[in-house]
Design a protein around this motif. Structure first.
Motif, PDB file in Angstrom:
ATOM      1  N   UNK A   9      32.363  30.484  35.802  1.00 29.19           N
ATOM      2  CA  UNK A   9      32.888  31.798  35.432  1.00 29.19           C
ATOM      3  C   UNK A   9      31.793  32.857  35.419  1.00 29.19           C
ATOM      4  N   UNK A  10      30.615  32.536  34.899  1.00 27.72           N
ATOM      5  CA  UNK A  10      29.502  33.488  34.887  1.00 27.72           C
ATOM      6  C   UNK A  10      29.068  33.838  36.306  1.00 27.72           C
ATOM      7  N   UNK A  11      28.970  32.842  37.180  1.00 24.39           N
ATOM      8  CA  UNK A  11      28.547  33.091  38.568  1.00 24.39           C
ATOM      9  C   UNK A  11      29.530  33.993  39.295  1.00 24.39           C
ATOM     10  N   UNK A  12      30.811  33.694  39.146  1.00 21.74           N
ATOM     11  CA  UNK A  12      31.824  34.492  39.838  1.00 21.74           C
ATOM     12  C   UNK A  12      31.898  35.889  39.228  1.00 21.74           C
ATOM     13  N   UNK A  13      31.719  36.002  37.918  1.00 22.16           N
ATOM     14  CA  UNK A  13      31.743  37.314  37.255  1.00 22.16           C
ATOM     15  C   UNK A  13      30.602  38.204  37.725  1.00 22.16           C
ATOM     16  N   UNK A  14      29.445  37.624  37.957  1.00 19.65           N
ATOM     17  CA  UNK A  14      28.263  38.397  38.373  1.00 19.65           C
ATOM     18  C   UNK A  14      28.242  38.705  39.868  1.00 19.65           C
ATOM     19  N   UNK A  15      28.990  37.943  40.630  1.00 16.52           N
ATOM     20  CA  UNK A  15      28.967  38.089  42.091  1.00 16.52           C
ATOM     21  C   UNK A  15      29.586  39.415  42.516  1.00 16.52           C
ATOM     22  N   UNK A  16      29.016  39.994  43.543  1.00 16.90           N
ATOM     23  CA  UNK A  16      29.526  41.249  44.085  1.00 16.90           C
ATOM     24  C   UNK A  16      30.614  41.005  45.133  1.00 16.90           C
ATOM     25  N   UNK A  17      30.783  39.754  45.506  1.00 17.10           N
ATOM     26  CA  UNK A  17      31.801  39.400  46.495  1.00 17.10           C
ATOM     27  C   UNK A  17      32.362  38.028  46.152  1.00 17.10           C
ATOM     28  N   UNK A  18      33.485  37.665  46.739  1.00 16.35           N
ATOM     29  CA  UNK A  18      34.080  36.358  46.447  1.00 16.35           C
ATOM     30  C   UNK A  18      33.131  35.213  46.767  1.00 16.35           C
ATOM     31  N   UNK A  19      33.231  34.140  45.987  1.00 17.89           N
ATOM     32  CA  UNK A  19      32.413  32.944  46.196  1.00 17.89           C
ATOM     33  C   UNK A  19      33.316  31.767  46.513  1.00 17.89           C
ATOM     34  N   UNK A  46      44.010  28.266  36.906  1.00 17.93           N
ATOM     35  CA  UNK A  46      45.260  27.935  36.227  1.00 17.93           C
ATOM     36  C   UNK A  46      45.414  28.719  34.919  1.00 17.93           C
ATOM     37  N   UNK A  47      44.308  28.964  34.223  1.00 13.12           N
ATOM     38  CA  UNK A  47      44.338  29.704  32.956  1.00 13.12           C
ATOM     39  C   UNK A  47      44.352  31.219  33.156  1.00 13.12           C
ATOM     40  N   UNK A  48      44.271  31.681  34.423  1.00 13.52           N
ATOM     41  CA  UNK A  48      44.354  33.103  34.711  1.00 13.52           C
ATOM     42  C   UNK A  48      43.033  33.848  34.688  1.00 13.52           C
ATOM     43  N   UNK A  49      41.916  33.129  34.623  1.00 15.20           N
ATOM     44  CA  UNK A  49      40.602  33.780  34.621  1.00 15.20           C
ATOM     45  C   UNK A  49      40.119  34.125  36.023  1.00 15.20           C
ATOM     46  N   UNK A  50      40.603  33.377  37.014  1.00 19.04           N
ATOM     47  CA  UNK A  50      40.183  33.581  38.397  1.00 19.04           C
ATOM     48  C   UNK A  50      41.393  33.779  39.304  1.00 19.04           C
ATOM     49  N   UNK A  65      38.227  31.170  48.476  1.00 21.54           N
ATOM     50  CA  UNK A  65      37.257  32.039  47.814  1.00 21.54           C
ATOM     51  C   UNK A  65      37.818  32.502  46.479  1.00 21.54           C
ATOM     52  N   UNK A  66      36.929  32.683  45.510  1.00 20.98           N
ATOM     53  CA  UNK A  66      37.325  33.000  44.143  1.00 20.98           C
ATOM     54  C   UNK A  66      36.720  34.318  43.682  1.00 20.98           C
ATOM     55  N   UNK A  67      37.507  35.056  42.917  1.00 21.34           N
ATOM     56  CA  UNK A  67      37.066  36.290  42.255  1.00 21.34           C
ATOM     57  C   UNK A  67      37.613  36.256  40.831  1.00 21.34           C
ATOM     58  N   UNK A  68      36.984  37.029  39.962  1.00 17.31           N
ATOM     59  CA  UNK A  68      37.470  37.116  38.588  1.00 17.31           C
ATOM     60  C   UNK A  68      38.786  37.879  38.572  1.00 17.31           C
ATOM     61  N   UNK A  69      39.729  37.378  37.808  1.00 21.35           N
ATOM     62  CA  UNK A  69      41.014  38.064  37.663  1.00 21.35           C
ATOM     63  C   UNK A  69      40.780  39.296  36.795  1.00 21.35           C
ATOM     64  N   UNK A  70      40.936  40.452  37.391  1.00 19.60           N
ATOM     65  CA  UNK A  70      40.675  41.705  36.683  1.00 19.60           C
ATOM     66  C   UNK A  70      41.964  42.392  36.257  1.00 19.60           C
TER      67      UNK A  70
END
Length: 127
Positions: A9-19, A46-50, A65-70
């Motif tokens: 979650x920290x890595x994906x949150x800090x990323x400027x693009x999908x990982x 599944x929990x809605x964070x990504x 590819x994953x991004x933070x659910x905003x």
């Protein structure tokens, strides 16, 4: 929250693009096995964070590819040369999807859109 879930979650949150999961597995190879990373991604989505989407890349193949659910639906552009992503911003297709749904009698619950091509930087370099 487990250490692996926090790392993901920290890595994906800090990323400027999908990982991708592959990128995360490489990043945490010393700390977590791939199965743990995949389970963490599945749990967080599944929990809605990504949020995630599947993209076919000529060099990297087909990957999720994953991004933070905003809380807002977004779309992406993927450069076929440098493999960077550009955020295209908030979804502009909702009206079109609603219109098509009504015309066809469908109940659309989600949609995915991404564009591929060559980014401005690569095009300026002659690619």
């Amino acid at each position: 929250m487990t250490k692996a879930r926090m790392h993901v979650l920290e890595s994906i949150s800090r990323a400027k693009e999908p990982l991708s999961a592959r990128q995360l597995c490489e990043r945490y190879a010393q700390e977590h096995d791939p199965a743990t990373i995949y389970r963490a991604l599945h749990y967080l989505e599944e929990k809605g964070s990504l949020d995630s989407f599947i993209l076919h890349c000529s060099e990297h193949g087909t990957e999720r590819y994953y991004v933070v659910h905003a809380g807002e639906h977004r779309h992406w552009f993927h450069c076929e040369h440098c493999h960077r992503f550009t955020d295209l911003g908030l979804c502009r297709f909702d009206t079109l999807v609603d219109q098509m749904s009504k015309e066809k009698g469908l109940s659309v619950t989600s949609h995915t859109f991404y564009a591929t091509g060559i980014c401005k930087e690569c095009r300026d370099k002659g690619f």
